[in-house]
Design an enzyme around this catalytic site. Structure first.
Site, PDB file in Angstrom:
ATOM      1  CG  HIS A   1      -0.504   0.032   2.510  1.00  0.00           C
ATOM      2  ND1 HIS A   1      -0.163   1.206   3.139  1.00  0.00           N
ATOM      3  CD2 HIS A   1      -0.255  -0.952   3.412  1.00  0.00           C
ATOM      4  CE1 HIS A   1       0.257   0.933   4.368  1.00  0.00           C
ATOM      5  NE2 HIS A   1       0.223  -0.365   4.549  1.00  0.00           N
TER       6      HIS A   1
ATOM      7  CG  ASP B   1       2.697   0.202   7.661  1.00  0.00           C
ATOM      8  OD1 ASP B   1       2.242  -0.289   6.620  1.00  0.00           O
ATOM      9  OD2 ASP B   1       1.988   0.477   8.659  1.00  0.00           O
TER      10      ASP B   1
ATOM     11  CD  GLU C   1      -3.364  -1.511   5.536  1.00  0.00           C
ATOM     12  OE1 GLU C   1      -3.698  -2.443   6.268  1.00  0.00           O
ATOM     13  OE2 GLU C   1      -2.714  -0.539   5.972  1.00  0.00           O
ATOM     14  CD  GLU C   2      -1.321   2.181   7.579  1.00  0.00           C
ATOM     15  OE1 GLU C   2      -2.065   1.689   8.442  1.00  0.00           O
ATOM     16  OE2 GLU C   2      -0.138   1.818   7.424  1.00  0.00           O
TER      17      GLU C   2
ATOM     18  CG  ASP D   1       0.978  -3.786   4.880  1.00  0.00           C
ATOM     19  OD1 ASP D   1       1.860  -2.974   5.237  1.00  0.00           O
ATOM     20  OD2 ASP D   1      -0.224  -3.657   5.195  1.00  0.00           O
TER      21      ASP D   1
ATOM     22  CG  HIS E   1       0.754   2.686  12.398  1.00  0.00           C
ATOM     23  ND1 HIS E   1      -0.462   2.177  12.755  1.00  0.00           N
ATOM     24  CD2 HIS E   1       1.019   2.154  11.174  1.00  0.00           C
ATOM     25  CE1 HIS E   1      -0.916   1.378  11.799  1.00  0.00           C
ATOM     26  NE2 HIS E   1      -0.022   1.338  10.822  1.00  0.00           N
TER      27      HIS E   1
HETATM   28 ZN   LIG Z   1       0.738  -1.353   6.300  1.00  0.00          ZN
END
Ligand SMILES: [Zn+2]
Length: 462
Positions: free
Chosen positions: A278, A290, A324-325, A352, A422
């Site tokens: 993503h 990520d 995606e998030e 991912d 994140h």
């Molecule tokens: Zn991800």
């Protein structure tokens, strides 16, 4: 045994060995190309350092769409195109502030608003705190003890789980649904322990959802050090208060895109194999692990095939999924387009889980499909791909399962992923060049085998 039967068997064995030899040579060439001429690392540098954070609806996300389209065109893939999708557009606004107040003492702690959260009142929100370990703890406490307070969810990720994704799954309900549960019992805010086993000062953002019929209360992640401090101060002074101020808001949905590049199949162009990651990331980070890694590895799979002059039998696509998030609109949209266009996706591989040392692939498919892939184990094992078996897929490719597509989740080593996940430290520097390249080669090797041998047809829903 008759002579002819023995002869027949030995020819079969020879043919089988010959095929295995050809495949092991092909896979060796894939790894050699990835490790000597690989481009994924320099591409990742550009994506993270020149473009940076790419939350859905942001200028960074749009830049990433334009740039990944450009690099795939430059690599000369047969077709590069965009798929329009509407995505949520949430913005963090000014940096959050938070402190614990005990007596006259104010202790600042790092927090980050959770994606999708509402803001606090402009001057912030201050209230007493009630610490819980689970959503069900709230039921036992009841409205009387919770009303007017800030609920503090403090159940850590289970450090005894060897697969950290399992530990994450076991804790993330607090982040996703904590605010809704707390609001049901009259809480005014919800603070959630960051989803990591590391003890540090980095708050980990992530998505949350509000349920219907309850007030929308502001919610944020607190760093693990901050959570530990809050918990121990609460033991000394249960009357202490917590202050936080955040300025986030949800804007109208924005137009965005999946970016798709493909090499057309030479024998069965109607059968599609997807490799993807993503393209969006959280706003706090460069989105290196990520999921810049997964995106650049996917483009690299197609580049490797072209560089080796490999002409796939089936159509191979690299897909940069958007959103995606905080919405999965790209993954859902991709499957919708596939259905509308009557496309047949035989397999999809998603990366991912970070750009770390490859360990294997998880498979979601029929028992026949799984058995078919397990037979390739001896070809993949020399490259450290030992974990091939059930338990895979990926969020973005998930919606393709309805169409009978076999799903493969690339599995790198999981021990460090949640140190970065994140946060502001998910940066280019956190990715190792060789590990990233080995991941791309692993995905290319699996793609090669899927392309060459196909998969038993899935008729039943898995
Ligand atoms: Zn991800």
């Amino acid at each position: 045994m008759k002579k002819t039967l023995i002869l027949g068997l030995s020819i079969l064995t020879t043919l089988h060995t010959y095929a295995q030899d050809t495949d092991s040579v092909a896979i060796r060439r894939i790894y050699n190309e990835a490790l000597t001429n690989g481009k994924s690392y320099e591409w990742l540098r550009h994506l993270t350092k020149q473009i940076g954070p790419r939350l859905s609806g942001s200028a960074g996300a749009q830049k990433a769409v334009d740039w990944t389209k450009q690099i795939m065109e430059k690599e000369g893939f047969d077709r590069v195109f965009l798929q329009e999708v509407m995505v949520p557009h949430w913005v963090r606004g000014a940096k959050e502030e938070a402190y614990i107040q005990t007596g006259k003492q104010k202790i600042t702690v790092p927090i980050a608003a959770l994606g999708g959260s509402v803001a606090t009142p402009p001057k912030g929100l201050q209230a007493q705190v009630i610490e819980v370990k689970s959503l069900t703890d709230l039921e036992q406490l009841g409205t009387e003890k919770i009303k007017g307070k800030i609920v503090f969810y403090n159940r850590p990720m289970d450090p005894t789980k060897l697969n950290t994704f399992e530990a994450y799954s076991g804790a993330v309900d607090q982040r996703a649904n904590g605010a809704t549960f707390a609001a049901k019992y009259g809480a005014v805010g919800a603070i959630v322990r960051s989803m990591t086993t590391a003890n540090d000062d980095n708050p980990h953002t992530g998505s949350m959802r509000y349920g219907t019929g309850v007030p929308l209360i502001p919610t944020a992640a607190i760093s693990t050090n901050g959570a530990n401090q809050l918990s121990s101060l609460l033991k000394q002074n249960p009357q202490l208060t917590f202050f936080f101020k955040q300025n986030c808001e949800t804007l109208p949905d924005a137009k965005s895109y999946n970016v798709v590049g493909e090499i057309k199949g030479s024998e069965r162009p109607d059968e599609i194999i997807v490799v993807g990651g993503h393209l969006d990331s959280w706003d706090l980070s460069e989105g290196a692990h990520d999921d810049g890694s997964g995106c650049m590895q996917s483009v690299e799979v197609l580049r490797i095939m072209k560089a080796l002059g490999y002409k796939p039998r089936r159509t191979i696509r690299a897909v940069m999924f958007m959103n995606e998030e905080n919405g999965l609109k790209g993954g859902i949209g991709y499957a919708d387009y596939a259905k509308k266009n009557n496309e047949k996706h035989i397999a999809a591989i998603e990366s991912d889980n970070g750009g770390f040392t490859p360990r294997g692939f998880g498979i979601v498919g029929t028992p026949q499909q799984k058995a078919h892939v397990m037979a390739w184990k001896n070809l993949l094992a020399p490259y450290g791909l030992h974990e091939i078996g059930p338990g895979g897929g990926g969020a973005d490719i998930g919606p393709l399962a309805q169409q009978g597509t076999a799903l493969f989740g690339f599995k790198p080593d999981s021990q460090r992923y949640f140190d970065y996940h994140h946060t502001g430290i998910d940066k280019f520097e956190a990715v190792n060049k060789r590990e990233l390249e080995l991941g791309a080669a692993s995905m290319a090797a699996l793609t090669y085998l899927l392309d060459k041998y196909g998969l038993p047809e899935a008729t039943a829903v898995k």
